[in-house]
Scaffold this active site. Structure first.
Site, PDB file in Angstrom:
ATOM      1  CE1 TYR A  26      -2.854   5.483   6.414  1.00  8.35           C
ATOM      2  CE2 TYR A  26      -3.536   4.575   4.305  1.00  8.35           C
ATOM      3  CZ  TYR A  26      -3.856   5.090   5.550  1.00  8.35           C
ATOM      4  OH  TYR A  26      -5.165   5.217   5.920  1.00  8.35           O
TER       5      TYR A  26
ATOM      6  CG  HIS B 200      -2.035   0.941   1.176  1.00 11.93           C
ATOM      7  ND1 HIS B 200      -2.189   1.861   0.166  1.00 11.93           N
ATOM      8  CD2 HIS B 200      -3.089   1.140   2.012  1.00 11.93           C
ATOM      9  CE1 HIS B 200      -3.289   2.574   0.384  1.00 11.93           C
ATOM     10  NE2 HIS B 200      -3.848   2.159   1.494  1.00 11.93           N
ATOM     11  N   GLY B 201       1.245   1.643  -1.204  1.00 10.86           N
ATOM     12  CA  GLY B 201       2.104   2.821  -1.355  1.00 10.86           C
ATOM     13  C   GLY B 201       1.280   4.062  -1.634  1.00 10.86           C
TER      14      GLY B 201
HETATM   15  C1  LIG Z   1     -14.630   1.536   3.492  1.00  8.40           C
HETATM   16  C2  LIG Z   1     -13.403   1.744   2.647  1.00  8.40           C
HETATM   17  C3  LIG Z   1     -12.174   1.283   3.116  1.00  8.40           C
HETATM   18  C4  LIG Z   1     -11.035   1.420   2.320  1.00  8.40           C
HETATM   19  N1  LIG Z   1      -9.846   0.878   2.757  1.00  8.40           N
HETATM   20  C5  LIG Z   1      -8.768   0.848   1.926  1.00  8.40           C
HETATM   21  C6  LIG Z   1      -7.604   0.109   2.250  1.00  8.40           C
HETATM   22  O1  LIG Z   1      -7.517  -0.561   3.296  1.00  8.40           O
HETATM   23  N2  LIG Z   1      -6.568   0.144   1.374  1.00  8.40           N
HETATM   24  C7  LIG Z   1      -6.621   0.840   0.195  1.00  8.40           C
HETATM   25  O2  LIG Z   1      -5.665   0.826  -0.577  1.00  8.40           O
HETATM   26  N3  LIG Z   1      -7.732   1.533  -0.154  1.00  8.40           N
HETATM   27  C8  LIG Z   1      -8.816   1.529   0.667  1.00  8.40           C
HETATM   28  N4  LIG Z   1      -9.969   2.138   0.258  1.00  8.40           N
HETATM   29  C9  LIG Z   1     -10.045   2.733  -1.108  1.00  8.40           C
HETATM   30  C10 LIG Z   1     -10.613   1.700  -2.110  1.00  8.40           C
HETATM   31  O3  LIG Z   1      -9.713   0.628  -2.300  1.00  8.40           O
HETATM   32  C11 LIG Z   1     -10.901   2.334  -3.489  1.00  8.40           C
HETATM   33  O4  LIG Z   1      -9.716   2.821  -4.050  1.00  8.40           O
HETATM   34  C12 LIG Z   1     -11.892   3.479  -3.419  1.00  8.40           C
HETATM   35  O5  LIG Z   1     -13.013   3.139  -2.631  1.00  8.40           O
HETATM   36  C13 LIG Z   1     -12.366   3.899  -4.830  1.00  8.40           C
HETATM   37  O6  LIG Z   1     -12.895   2.810  -5.514  1.00  8.40           O
HETATM   38  P1  LIG Z   1     -14.498   2.537  -5.605  1.00  8.40           P
HETATM   39  O7  LIG Z   1     -15.084   3.773  -6.194  1.00  8.40           O
HETATM   40  O8  LIG Z   1     -14.622   1.333  -6.491  1.00  8.40           O
HETATM   41  O9  LIG Z   1     -14.992   2.306  -4.214  1.00  8.40           O
HETATM   42  C14 LIG Z   1     -11.118   2.054   1.059  1.00  8.40           C
HETATM   43  C15 LIG Z   1     -12.359   2.532   0.611  1.00  8.40           C
HETATM   44  C16 LIG Z   1     -13.490   2.373   1.374  1.00  8.40           C
HETATM   45  C17 LIG Z   1     -14.819   2.867   0.843  1.00  8.40           C
END
Ligand SMILES: Cc1cc2nc3c(=O)[nH]c(=O)nc-3n(C[C@H](O)[C@H](O)[C@H](O)COP(=O)(O)O)c2cc1C
Length: 396
Positions: A174, A169-170
């Site tokens: 973070y 996770h870059g």
């Molecule tokens: C509840 C929630 C938790 C997330 N946790 C992470 C995570 O742990 N690691 C990460 O790289 N992105 C995290 N994200 C970002 C998602 O991986 C994604 O990039 C973002 O929601 C946009 O994509 P989407 O429109 O398909 O939801 C999180 C997003 C949401 C909504």
């Protein structure tokens, strides 16, 4: 040219095959025990969503106690986590879905409360531009080397647990990003300074992990890298820096690159030479050397097909797989018309969303979950701005 079928398989250059082009984006559930152990609630959440996507990336796990980012986070920092991680990998690997563990060190994006009184750390002692951000302690050379080892050890745990790969996770501000960012990295030693020195930490982590994979994995094991292309801080990461980094990453030994942007077609927000979508600019730089996972506000099968036909081989769905765990199965069964695009609060238990995650979605992501009770919805809202899902939930 024939359209690429989202249900067709994809083969990585190391021979690793995923059964279709859908990836579940990593999403933190906030529901692990205080000590990073997986909970039954989380296993049920993943169980319901496994089996359909070709690849499922877990919510991010910390690689060392000092790198924990928030309460309820999954741990991959000690042998004590192995049995839980083994259950998680097994739960995800149903019906051919590949299991990828996302790992990080939160760096300055944690706080001393989460760390039980210990100071946060980062590349330099510069606090993030966020409300209540604490000033981190700058890491010493030895501490940096220990963290690189911690990343490799977490990878070893993932291999032992039966995962099919790890994703670094870059992104989302973070520690890996903090070393690349001129905002958080003001070092003058070998780990900071010009662009190439700011790439050094992530590249050293990749190198150490590659060695771990090569010496311990018995079958093809993926190493992915996720990045955020821009920051709004000044100084901060600009798209041009990221494109240089992407070029470097393409030959660093990683198996795929994964963007973190709120809308797949987002245009650069900072000063830029080219206003075309960030993802297409990256694709151009990568020039077929490694595959790219694209995502952000993608919901429908037609949108996925359109992305695949632009040359992006794998598409991540995040919030949409919270709302619709059986998205892929519905497409497979010619039942796409029944895919849910809105989330009813009354269905959250039925969708196996853990109680702590329900609170998180309601509080931090209320505006972006497309709850059925929302009166205004727009899937294009993050075309020209940084989304809360990229780690910038609080507006400055
Ligand atoms: C509840 C929630 C938790 C997330 N946790 C992470 C995570 O742990 N690691 C990460 O790289 N992105 C995290 N994200 C970002 C998602 O991986 C994604 O990039 C973002 O929601 C946009 O994509 P989407 O429109 O398909 O939801 C999180 C997003 C949401 C909504």
């Amino acid at each position: 040219m024939d359209k690429i079928n989202l249900l067709s398989s994809y083969t990585f250059s190391n021979g690793f095959v995923v059964k279709n082009r859908i990836v579940m984006a990593p999403m933190t559930t906030m529901s692990s025990f205080y000590n990073g152990q997986i909970t039954e609630d989380e296993l049920k959440y993943y169980q319901l969503r496994a089996g359909g996507p070709g690849m499922l990336i877990t919510g991010v796990a910390y690689i060392t106690e000092q790198g924990k980012g928030f309460e309820g986070q999954l741990g991959a920092s000690s042998l004590q986590h192995l049995s839980g991680l083994t259950k998680l990998a097994k739960t995800i690997k149903q019906n051919g879905t590949k299991a990828i563990l996302q790992i990080f060190h939160a760096g300055r994006m944690s706080n001393s409360k989460v760390l039980r009184g210990i100071n946060t750390v980062s590349a330099s002692d510069v606090a993030a531009l966020r409300p209540d951000a604490e000033k981190p302690k700058a890491l010493s050379e030895n501490e940096i080397l220990t963290i690189i080892e911690d990343f490799a050890n977490a990878t070893h745990l993932a291999i032992q647990a039966g995962f099919d790969g790890i994703e670094l996770h870059g992104a989302n501000t973070y520690l890996l990003q903090q070393f690349f960012s001129p905002h958080s990295n003001r070092r003058t030693d070998q780990w900071g300074g010009d662009l190439s020195k700011r790439m050094k930490f992530p590249l050293a982590v990749i190198k150490k992990i590659k060695t771990m994979i090569n010496t311990t994995a018995k079958q093809p094991f993926l190493l992915g890298y996720r990045l955020s292309p821009e920051e709004f801080e000044t100084p901060g990461i600009r798209l041009q820096d990221t494109l240089t980094f992407v070029d470097k990453l393409a030959t660093s030994g990683i198996d795929y690159l994964h963007t973190s942007i709120g809308h797949i077609w987002r245009q650069p927000i900072g000063e830029h030479l080219d206003s075309s979508p960030i993802i297409l600019q990256m694709l151009n730089v990568i020039n077929n050397r490694i595959p790219l996972i694209g995502g952000g506000s993608v919901q429908t099968p037609d949108e996925v097909t359109n992305i695949l036909n632009k040359g992006i081989p794998l598409v991540a769905l995040g919030r949409e797989l919270i709302r619709e765990p059986k998205w892929v199965q519905k497409v497979e069964n010619d039942d796409a018309q029944s895919i849910r695009y809105r989330l009813s609060k009354a269905e959250m238990d039925e969708l196996a969303i853990p109680p702590a995650m329900q609170i998180y979605l309601n509080e931090s992501f209320r505006d972006v979950m497309d709850f059925t009770t929302d009166t205004s919805l727009s899937t294009n809202r993050y075309l020209n701005q940084i989304a809360p899902m990229e780690g910038y939930e609080k507006k400055l």
